[in-house]
Scaffold this motif. Sequence first.
Motif, PDB file in Angstrom:
ATOM      1  N   MET A 139      35.610  74.182  48.789  1.00  0.00           N
ATOM      2  CA  MET A 139      36.596  73.890  48.875  1.00  0.00           C
ATOM      3  C   MET A 139      37.293  74.486  50.375  1.00  0.00           C
ATOM      4  SD  MET A 139      37.995  74.252  45.275  1.00  0.00           S
ATOM      5  CE  MET A 139      39.943  74.072  45.508  1.00  0.00           C
ATOM      6  N   GLY A 140      36.275  75.292  51.099  1.00  0.00           N
ATOM      7  CA  GLY A 140      36.548  75.962  52.349  1.00  0.00           C
ATOM      8  C   GLY A 140      37.896  76.634  52.315  1.00  0.00           C
ATOM      9  N   THR A 142      46.058  71.958  37.569  1.00  0.00           N
ATOM     10  CA  THR A 142      45.823  70.410  37.714  1.00  0.00           C
ATOM     11  C   THR A 142      46.061  70.217  39.162  1.00  0.00           C
ATOM     12  OG1 THR A 142      46.855  70.529  35.502  1.00  0.00           O
ATOM     13  CG2 THR A 142      46.999  68.275  36.669  1.00  0.00           C
ATOM     14  N   ALA A 143      47.119  70.550  39.988  1.00  0.00           N
ATOM     15  CA  ALA A 143      47.088  70.248  41.193  1.00  0.00           C
ATOM     16  C   ALA A 143      45.990  70.432  42.144  1.00  0.00           C
ATOM     17  CB  ALA A 143      48.263  70.877  41.785  1.00  0.00           C
ATOM     18  N   ALA A 144      45.481  71.515  41.900  1.00  0.00           N
ATOM     19  CA  ALA A 144      44.255  72.209  42.736  1.00  0.00           C
ATOM     20  C   ALA A 144      43.008  71.176  42.282  1.00  0.00           C
ATOM     21  CB  ALA A 144      43.855  73.401  42.438  1.00  0.00           C
ATOM     22  N   GLU A 177      39.230  65.827  48.213  1.00  0.00           N
ATOM     23  CA  GLU A 177      38.737  66.273  49.401  1.00  0.00           C
ATOM     24  C   GLU A 177      37.047  66.256  49.115  1.00  0.00           C
ATOM     25  OE1 GLU A 177      39.907  70.291  50.027  1.00  0.00           O
ATOM     26  OE2 GLU A 177      41.838  69.454  50.403  1.00  0.00           O
ATOM     27  N   LEU A 178      36.583  66.512  47.784  1.00  0.00           N
ATOM     28  CA  LEU A 178      35.015  66.530  47.810  1.00  0.00           C
ATOM     29  C   LEU A 178      34.615  65.210  47.919  1.00  0.00           C
ATOM     30  CD1 LEU A 178      34.796  69.436  45.438  1.00  0.00           C
ATOM     31  CD2 LEU A 178      34.273  69.600  47.879  1.00  0.00           C
ATOM     32  N   THR A 199      43.607  81.085  45.029  1.00  0.00           N
ATOM     33  CA  THR A 199      43.147  80.206  46.147  1.00  0.00           C
ATOM     34  C   THR A 199      44.327  79.766  46.811  1.00  0.00           C
ATOM     35  OG1 THR A 199      42.697  78.117  45.663  1.00  0.00           O
ATOM     36  CG2 THR A 199      41.208  79.757  44.891  1.00  0.00           C
ATOM     37  N   PRO A 200      44.037  79.345  48.323  1.00  0.00           N
ATOM     38  CA  PRO A 200      45.391  78.745  48.846  1.00  0.00           C
ATOM     39  C   PRO A 200      45.589  77.404  48.271  1.00  0.00           C
ATOM     40  CG  PRO A 200      43.676  79.672  50.442  1.00  0.00           C
ATOM     41  CD  PRO A 200      43.180  79.873  49.002  1.00  0.00           C
TER      42      PRO A 200
END
Lengths: 146, 168
Positions: free
Chosen positions: B21-22, B62-64, B71-72, B139-140
């Motif tokens: 996830m960087g 859920t949003a993450a 992204e992945l 995490t951000p």
Amino acid sequence: MEFKPLTCEDKPKVRFLVVDDSVFARKNLCKMVQAFGGEIAAEAGDGVAAIAEYDSTHPDIVLMDITMPKMEGIEAVERIVRDHPDARIVMVSSVGYQDNILSALQKGARHFVQKPVKPEALYEIIRYVLNDKAVETPATAGVTRS
Amino acid sequence: MKMDLIQPFINSLDAVIAETMGCSAEIADVSMDEGNYQRTGVAALVGISGEIEGRVILDMDTAAAHQAAAELTGAVNEQTETAARETVCELTNMVIGNAVTQLNNMGFKFRVHPPEIYALSSGLLGSRDTEAVVLRFETPKGTVHLNIAVRYKQRRSGERFATGVLCP
């Protein structure tokens, strides 16, 4: 990152069988294969399906997970290599302990890469396995079948 | 629960989140859980059996999970529940796989079972020996909970008389 398209025995495209019980992981690997200029011959979600797909598609290379339902990857490797001794199989698993790696290599896998997969590391490993070209990265050092 | 068993999971989650996830994952809270674990988002469970046994649940808001899935897989416009579940299952697989690799290399022999979606909003009970440690990471991109309930099935001979191996 851009990759020079993979080549194998003058074939226009290297054909891959991608085996993983996670649809997400397969998608991710397929995306990498396409970035490497390869072609997806088939996908499978367990060891039993992998053997059937190998028999019907004869891919140039197999990317094989270990922990899967029905039949685990190491057993599938053993069975595929028994019938197809030239099969080129690279294990791709999050479980990378020594016993697992040794067992996979003893059963006939050519290499091992631990998840999460770095595309550049996978690319070099596939090149190595396809062309027997010695490429060693820190992530892969010492795990090649002798 | 012995810290030796927990630390590999913390290291592994940090490494997997950074790689996939960087971003970084900071521990925001640690608690013990003896009751039913109530998931907060999309969660997956992995069972472990052998010299160490138990289970680990990774629970991502859920949003993450949707963002990670987009992204992945590169499918930014495809935010489905299924994609989020598959993403969390695979992230769980990577976190637990990397952690058990470290534990196995320390000499513990056990096997990991394929991840399953943890669909219940309340579920497995902890027990006296398998009291769960719940770690909350920020995490951000959102919150991730790691619920770890593992124990030694049979203590190795060298540790038989060690103190503080299990609690209470």
